[in-house]
Design a protein around this motif. Sequence first.
Motif, PDB file in Angstrom:
ATOM      1  N   UNK A   1       0.807  -1.220   0.000  1.00  0.00           N
ATOM      2  CA  UNK A   1       0.000   0.000   0.000  1.00  0.00           C
ATOM      3  C   UNK A   1       0.842   1.273   0.000  1.00  0.00           C
ATOM      4  N   UNK A   2       2.172   1.141   0.115  1.00  0.00           N
ATOM      5  CA  UNK A   2       3.029   2.330   0.100  1.00  0.00           C
ATOM      6  C   UNK A   2       3.142   2.877  -1.314  1.00  0.00           C
ATOM      7  N   UNK A   3       3.731   4.055  -1.452  1.00  0.00           N
ATOM      8  CA  UNK A   3       3.785   4.767  -2.736  1.00  0.00           C
ATOM      9  C   UNK A   3       4.506   3.940  -3.803  1.00  0.00           C
ATOM     10  N   UNK A   4       4.036   4.054  -5.041  1.00  0.00           N
ATOM     11  CA  UNK A   4       4.609   3.320  -6.172  1.00  0.00           C
ATOM     12  C   UNK A   4       5.664   4.182  -6.861  1.00  0.00           C
ATOM     13  N   UNK A   5       6.930   3.871  -6.620  1.00  0.00           N
ATOM     14  CA  UNK A   5       8.005   4.660  -7.234  1.00  0.00           C
ATOM     15  C   UNK A   5       8.275   4.253  -8.672  1.00  0.00           C
ATOM     16  N   UNK A   6       7.992   3.001  -9.027  1.00  0.00           N
ATOM     17  CA  UNK A   6       8.231   2.523 -10.398  1.00  0.00           C
ATOM     18  C   UNK A   6       6.889   2.356 -11.113  1.00  0.00           C
ATOM     19  N   UNK A   7       6.169   3.461 -11.209  1.00  0.00           N
ATOM     20  CA  UNK A   7       4.807   3.458 -11.711  1.00  0.00           C
ATOM     21  C   UNK A   7       4.724   2.907 -13.129  1.00  0.00           C
ATOM     22  N   UNK A   8       5.639   3.284 -14.005  1.00  0.00           N
ATOM     23  CA  UNK A   8       5.579   2.840 -15.400  1.00  0.00           C
ATOM     24  C   UNK A   8       5.674   1.325 -15.498  1.00  0.00           C
ATOM     25  N   UNK A   9       6.571   0.744 -14.733  1.00  0.00           N
ATOM     26  CA  UNK A   9       6.715  -0.713 -14.750  1.00  0.00           C
ATOM     27  C   UNK A   9       5.432  -1.375 -14.273  1.00  0.00           C
ATOM     28  N   UNK A  10       4.880  -0.895 -13.180  1.00  0.00           N
ATOM     29  CA  UNK A  10       3.669  -1.513 -12.639  1.00  0.00           C
ATOM     30  C   UNK A  10       2.498  -1.387 -13.617  1.00  0.00           C
ATOM     31  N   UNK A  11       2.380  -0.245 -14.276  1.00  0.00           N
ATOM     32  CA  UNK A  11       1.277  -0.033 -15.206  1.00  0.00           C
ATOM     33  C   UNK A  11       1.430  -0.901 -16.447  1.00  0.00           C
ATOM     34  N   UNK A  12       2.653  -0.996 -16.978  1.00  0.00           N
ATOM     35  CA  UNK A  12       2.841  -1.679 -18.253  1.00  0.00           C
ATOM     36  C   UNK A  12       2.916  -3.193 -18.140  1.00  0.00           C
TER      37      UNK A  12
END
Length: 518
Positions: free
Chosen positions: A63-74
Amino acid sequence: MHEEPPHGQQPNRWGHCAEIALVFLVFALYAGWPIPEPNEPYYLAKAKHHWDPSWIDHDFFLDSADSHWTFYVTVGWLSRWLSLPTMALAGRVVTWLLLACAWQRLSWALVPRRGAALLSAALLVALNENFQMAGEWVVGGFEAKGLAYALVFAALAELVRGRWNATWALLGGAVAFHVLVGGWTMVAVAFCWLASGAARPRLLSMLPGLALGAILSLAGLIPALALNWGADPDVVRSANAIYSFERLPHHLSFFDFPSRFKIRFAFLVLVWGWLSQFFATSPGRLRLRRVVNASLAVAGVGIGISLARDYRPELAASLLRYYWFRLADAFVPLGVATGATMVAFQLGNIRPRWRVAAPVMLALIATWLLEPQLAARIAPEAPRADKPGKTANLADWRDACDWIAAHTPVEATFLTPRTAQTFKWYAGRSEVATWKDLPQDADSIVAWRRRLEDLYGTGDSSEPWYDSLAEIDVARLRRVGEKYGARFIVCESDPPLDLPCLYRNSTYAVYELGPGTK
């Protein structure tokens, strides 16, 4: 103006495809450790949770902040149809293939000879494995960094060819996937541009690539910058100290690196110093030399910041967290690998009897350096995320996690061993905190450190952590469970705890903390 690669054999599409396949095989043999690798539970659990928040819906780390947002989204959408191990395997194949394609293109730009990419790829992973200083790897498991390096290699190939716009655009994509890998490479390429003198292209001519790169990089920059937006400055200072001096000094602080690591890296730098003279034979090669030298300059700044640790610890902590040694760990092996390959083929042109002998000698050196990894493919070890020190017995750990997955509520939270890395991976349940699952935002880093201290802390600075939850007083475990909403414990079965035991094997036991917890 675009440049053609140095004179050599003419490109052949099928030959390129075969070479890419062989480079892919080298990367797979080197990095094909059993699933999961240490960072795969970290990245892929985050990616799965990003796409399906109901999966372990109240885990502190997830639940903590997503620093690698692009990886998680793609890539996270894959978890809707694939199990985590299958997702890791598919992601590895895609990453290694992209790395192989990009490396083959970079190699051809530098040494347009059949087989050169295969030889330099083997040298790259061999040198990175055996001569890195700060623990940086280039080819590994499925995570954001591997995809970023594929884009970095592709950008360097374009840089060697003089295609600056494509270089900046590809580096923007690298920043989107991994802000530090892509960002530091951008710094090195900017240094190359500044050092190019009369050969430097006009800034105006690069505006399309710079603009596209900047737009793409926002997908990595904004989540990274947002991590500490609104955080209390004192909390940020505490988080920086925890991150740089407690949790990751082996990657961040020069004087925390093992001496043998520094010595071996210094040796590789000396080798690079000799080989770098051969990069002046063409403008494209010269540009790559400047990039590698820039990575060493960045590392030099990191050494200076490390020196400030005893005098300006707050400043040092705030700066060291940016991984000043990461780029040199990757780029010096890259420079030596491509330079040695270049020299080997040039030697064959000058002295025909060395045409075969020189590349064969380099291949033998690479094979010798990679022998432990190649041997492990014949007799695979346990996944490195579950190696000794992480689990006491892998089979028993898997059995305990499988039992938990089948017999406990999906919303249950557990107290787990501090060094375990794969509880969520196998059991699919929330845990209070572990050493590996370090959040990235300041508030969560400080809260993570507090959780570790509450759960595993001994109060003794010389021995700060209990080796096992089974060593801790039951009353304390119950208090921690109540504080953080944990109803169950999984820990070593010896010594036994005075709690209701739900499951036990020869190594691990599952206990219920009892009433009063969620």
